[in-house]
Every structure is written in C-alpha cells, then in structure tokens.
Design a protein around this motif. Structure first.
Motif, PDB file in Angstrom:
ATOM      1  N   GLN A 140      13.572 -28.150  17.425  1.00 16.94           N
ATOM      2  CA  GLN A 140      14.926 -27.994  16.874  1.00 16.94           C
ATOM      3  C   GLN A 140      15.041 -26.930  15.775  1.00 16.94           C
ATOM      4  O   GLN A 140      15.980 -26.139  15.785  1.00 16.94           O
ATOM      5  CB  GLN A 140      15.412 -29.339  16.345  1.00 16.94           C
ATOM      6  N   ALA A 196      10.930 -41.468  16.461  1.00 17.15           N
ATOM      7  CA  ALA A 196      11.748 -41.235  15.264  1.00 17.15           C
ATOM      8  C   ALA A 196      13.222 -41.518  15.566  1.00 17.15           C
ATOM      9  O   ALA A 196      13.910 -42.174  14.777  1.00 17.15           O
ATOM     10  CB  ALA A 196      11.557 -39.797  14.785  1.00 17.15           C
ATOM     11  N   SER A 233       7.122 -38.250  20.126  1.00 16.76           N
ATOM     12  CA  SER A 233       8.269 -37.833  20.951  1.00 16.76           C
ATOM     13  C   SER A 233       7.967 -38.015  22.433  1.00 16.76           C
ATOM     14  O   SER A 233       6.858 -37.698  22.899  1.00 16.76           O
ATOM     15  CB  SER A 233       8.578 -36.345  20.724  1.00 16.76           C
ATOM     16  N   GLY A 236      12.734 -47.244  29.094  1.00 16.51           N
ATOM     17  CA  GLY A 236      12.853 -48.424  28.249  1.00 16.51           C
ATOM     18  C   GLY A 236      12.672 -48.010  26.799  1.00 16.51           C
ATOM     19  O   GLY A 236      12.256 -46.885  26.521  1.00 16.51           O
TER      20      GLY A 236
HETATM   21  P1  NAD Z   1      12.446 -37.983  19.139  1.00 17.33           P
HETATM   22  O1  NAD Z   1      13.102 -38.200  17.810  1.00 17.33           O
HETATM   23  O2  NAD Z   1      10.994 -37.812  19.152  1.00 17.33           O
HETATM   24  O3  NAD Z   1      13.102 -36.773  19.908  1.00 17.33           O
HETATM   25  C1  NAD Z   1      14.458 -36.425  19.769  1.00 17.33           C
HETATM   26  C2  NAD Z   1      14.484 -34.906  19.715  1.00 17.33           C
HETATM   27  O4  NAD Z   1      15.839 -34.442  19.684  1.00 17.33           O
HETATM   28  C3  NAD Z   1      13.797 -34.366  18.458  1.00 17.33           C
HETATM   29  O5  NAD Z   1      12.807 -33.436  18.841  1.00 17.33           O
HETATM   30  C4  NAD Z   1      14.924 -33.687  17.725  1.00 17.33           C
HETATM   31  O6  NAD Z   1      14.508 -32.565  16.971  1.00 17.33           O
HETATM   32  C5  NAD Z   1      15.801 -33.269  18.912  1.00 17.33           C
HETATM   33  N1  NAD Z   1      17.132 -32.865  18.518  1.00 17.33           N
HETATM   34  C6  NAD Z   1      18.094 -33.561  17.854  1.00 17.33           C
HETATM   35  N2  NAD Z   1      19.144 -32.762  17.614  1.00 17.33           N
HETATM   36  C7  NAD Z   1      18.846 -31.542  18.142  1.00 17.33           C
HETATM   37  C8  NAD Z   1      19.514 -30.285  18.183  1.00 17.33           C
HETATM   38  N3  NAD Z   1      20.717 -30.104  17.625  1.00 17.33           N
HETATM   39  N4  NAD Z   1      18.892 -29.248  18.807  1.00 17.33           N
HETATM   40  C9  NAD Z   1      17.676 -29.395  19.370  1.00 17.33           C
HETATM   41  N5  NAD Z   1      16.989 -30.539  19.342  1.00 17.33           N
HETATM   42  C10 NAD Z   1      17.579 -31.592  18.728  1.00 17.33           C
HETATM   43  O7  NAD Z   1      12.916 -39.246  20.020  1.00 17.33           O
HETATM   44  P2  NAD Z   1      12.714 -39.572  21.566  1.00 17.33           P
HETATM   45  O8  NAD Z   1      12.870 -41.028  21.651  1.00 17.33           O
HETATM   46  O9  NAD Z   1      11.501 -38.900  22.080  1.00 17.33           O
HETATM   47  O10 NAD Z   1      14.027 -38.946  22.218  1.00 17.33           O
HETATM   48  C11 NAD Z   1      13.965 -38.057  23.333  1.00 17.33           C
HETATM   49  C12 NAD Z   1      15.039 -38.431  24.343  1.00 17.33           C
HETATM   50  O11 NAD Z   1      14.695 -39.684  24.954  1.00 17.33           O
HETATM   51  C13 NAD Z   1      16.442 -38.610  23.760  1.00 17.33           C
HETATM   52  O12 NAD Z   1      17.385 -38.119  24.674  1.00 17.33           O
HETATM   53  C14 NAD Z   1      16.547 -40.134  23.675  1.00 17.33           C
HETATM   54  O13 NAD Z   1      17.889 -40.580  23.658  1.00 17.33           O
HETATM   55  C15 NAD Z   1      15.846 -40.493  24.960  1.00 17.33           C
HETATM   56  N6  NAD Z   1      15.436 -41.894  25.092  1.00 17.33           N
HETATM   57  C16 NAD Z   1      14.698 -42.472  24.115  1.00 17.33           C
HETATM   58  C17 NAD Z   1      14.330 -43.808  24.236  1.00 17.33           C
HETATM   59  C18 NAD Z   1      13.542 -44.497  23.157  1.00 17.33           C
HETATM   60  O14 NAD Z   1      13.583 -45.731  23.089  1.00 17.33           O
HETATM   61  N7  NAD Z   1      12.808 -43.774  22.323  1.00 17.33           N
HETATM   62  C19 NAD Z   1      14.714 -44.552  25.375  1.00 17.33           C
HETATM   63  C20 NAD Z   1      15.459 -43.907  26.354  1.00 17.33           C
HETATM   64  C21 NAD Z   1      15.821 -42.577  26.196  1.00 17.33           C
END
Ligand code: NAD
Length: 255
Positions: free
Chosen positions: A40, A194, A19, A189
């Motif tokens: 979550q 997950a 994450s 980026g």
């Molecule tokens: P991740 O799956 O590790 O994290 C997403 C998190 O959102 C998880 O911990 C999940 O439990 C939580 N979540 C979802 N629904 C929820 C709810 N109802 N209540 C509380 N928590 C909830 O994935 P990540 O890539 O680390 O995502 C983190 C952020 O970064 C997100 O906003 C994602 O859009 C953003 N992001 C990701 C990327 C990428 O390529 N991975 C790029 C740009 C931005």
C-alpha cells in the motif's frame, strides 16, 4: 510440473507475514510463477521488500488503490517493461475501525464510500488496467467473506463492500471472458490478520468456525494460497465468475 510454471503473478495486499496475500505469494512461487508484489505505501515498504526478497520477487512496488494515478502508474510501468501478466491476486480491503464497532445503521456516508471504494471498486480498476497485459488470457482472484450474503455480527459495512465485490466479480468475468480472462473470488473463513483484528469480537468468529465447521478447524492461510493457485492454473480453465469457499465448510452449516 509446477502448476504455474512460466506464468507471472501480480499479488496485491502484502502488509506483513500474516497477510493472506503473503500465503498466496508463497504458494504461487512454490508452483513456479514469477512474482510481482505490491504494497500500500511507505508504512508497509520495508516489510514487503524483505518478504518479497525472500521469495525472489522480480518487482516489489507501491500501489495505493485509492489513488487512480498510482494504479495507472503501476500498470504503465509493467507495460513499458513488456510484462505479460497471467495472474492478478487482489487481496486488500479497508473500512474505518469505528464502522466495524458501532451498529451498521450508524455507518457514515464517508465511511460507506471509503469501504466500497477501497474494497470493491479497486478490483474493477485494477482489472481494467491488468486486462491489456493479459495478452494470453489470465486469471484474476480476489478475497471475500461470508458477510457478503449473511448479516455477520460486527462485519457491517465490510459485508456490503464484499457483496459489491462479488457482484463485480460476476460483471468482470462476463466482460473479460471473451479475452480468456477468468475472474473469481475466494471466500475465506476468518483468519487472524491485521485487518481481521479491526472487526470487533473477532475471536468469537474464530471460535464459531472451530465449533461448527464440518472440518472443525479454522482456515489456514496456506489453504487459501493453494486455492488461489488452483484458480490461477490451467486446472480451473472452465471456472469463472465464481465464489469458492475455503472455510472448512462453515458456510453450508445450518443452525
Ligand atoms: P491484511 O491486513 O494483512 O491485508 C489487507 C491489505 O489491504 C493490507 O496489505 C493493506 O495495506 C491493504 N490495503 C488497505 N487499503 C489499501 C489501499 N488503499 N491500497 C492498497 N492496499 C490497501 O488482512 P487480510 O486478512 O490478509 O486481508 C486480505 C483480504 O482478505 C481482504 O480483502 C480481506 O477482506 C479478505 N478476507 C480476510 C479474511 C480474514 O478473516 N482475515 C477472511 C475473508 C476475506
């Protein structure tokens, strides 16, 4: 002196060690912050507790942002313990997998609402509750992606949610600025997490960045963690309402 010495940072969105929130948590602790982590629900509990313990997090609490009572309960419990918050990192989002696989124009009404609710409205809600605890000012940081302003293949409803998130950053920054609270987004980026794996053909996004970004490499979550530290710190005291790209420069490149 560490950049966040004496500050308390609440980091929301750790599901596992991939994450982005985990990279941010490691960076803020390295810079001297006291860490509070939220996860979550039951499915993430054990992992979040193990990861949090390894960073000596002062609290590791559940918070499903889709449930108003849970969000209010989280901040009430911090208030009761007289926690002064300095930093809030909102690193979470959700969309139905099918809405990231089928054409955007087939997005269901429910799928649209769910993605906007969890991925954008939640920032408004947590900022509302966190602001009173930021009695000496503070920094709110959220995570966004280029799909907010470009039609990125398969990003679909999540792009619309990120557009709403970025607009929310500007409105929150405008309203909370007089209280010394800054609100910014980091546009990362693509990073293999997950959530990212739910985006159809995600590996082609990684390949495009590696080929075309000025830095010719994909984004390392630690780079996002360091940018979050910067935005949370005194060094960024003049910055609010912004979207800071941490993407190897991919967003500036033309065809
Ligand atoms: P991740 O799956 O590790 O994290 C997403 C998190 O959102 C998880 O911990 C999940 O439990 C939580 N979540 C979802 N629904 C929820 C709810 N109802 N209540 C509380 N928590 C909830 O994935 P990540 O890539 O680390 O995502 C983190 C952020 O970064 C997100 O906003 C994602 O859009 C953003 N992001 C990701 C990327 C990428 O390529 N991975 C790029 C740009 C931005």
């Amino acid at each position: 002196m560490p950049l966040l010495e004496g500050k308390t940072a609440l980091v929301m969105g750790v599901a596992n060690r991939w994450s982005i929130a985990w990279a941010v948590a490691q960076a803020v602790v390295r810079e001297g912050a006291r860490l509070i982590l939220t996860y979550q629900g039951e499915r993430q509990k054990k992992t979040a507790e193990d990861l949090g313990a390894s960073l000596k997090a002062s609290k590791i609490l559940p918070c499903d942002v889709g449930r108003d009572a849970e969000v209010a309960g989280l901040f009430d419990s911090l208030k009761q313990e007289n926690v002064r918050l300095d930093v809030l990192v909102h690193s979470l989002a959700f969309a139905n997998r099918e809405d990231l696989e089928r054409p955007f124009h087939e997005t269901s009404r429910d799928g649209f609402s769910l993605a906007l609710d969890v991925s954008a409205y939640s920032l408004v809600k947590v900022a509302h509750h966190a602001a009173p605890l930021m009695s000496e000012g503070g920094s709110v940081v959220t995570l966004t992606y280029l799909g907010s302003t470009r039609a990125v293949k398969n990003y679909n409803i999540m792009g619309v949610a990120k557009a709403a998130l970025e607009a929310s950053v500007r409105y929150l920054a405008s309203e909370l600025g007089p209280q010394g609270i800054r609100v910014n987004a980091i546009s990362a980026g693509p990073i293999k997490t997950a959530s990212a794996r739910a985006v159809k053909d995600f590996s082609s996004m990684l390949a495009a960045v590696e080929q075309k970004a000025p830095l010719r490499k994909n984004t390392d979550p630690a780079e996002v963690g360091d940018a979050a530290v910067f935005l949370a710190s005194h060094l960024a005291r003049g910055i609010t309402g912004e979207v800071l790209f941490v993407d190897g420069g991919y967003n500036i490149v033309g065809l």
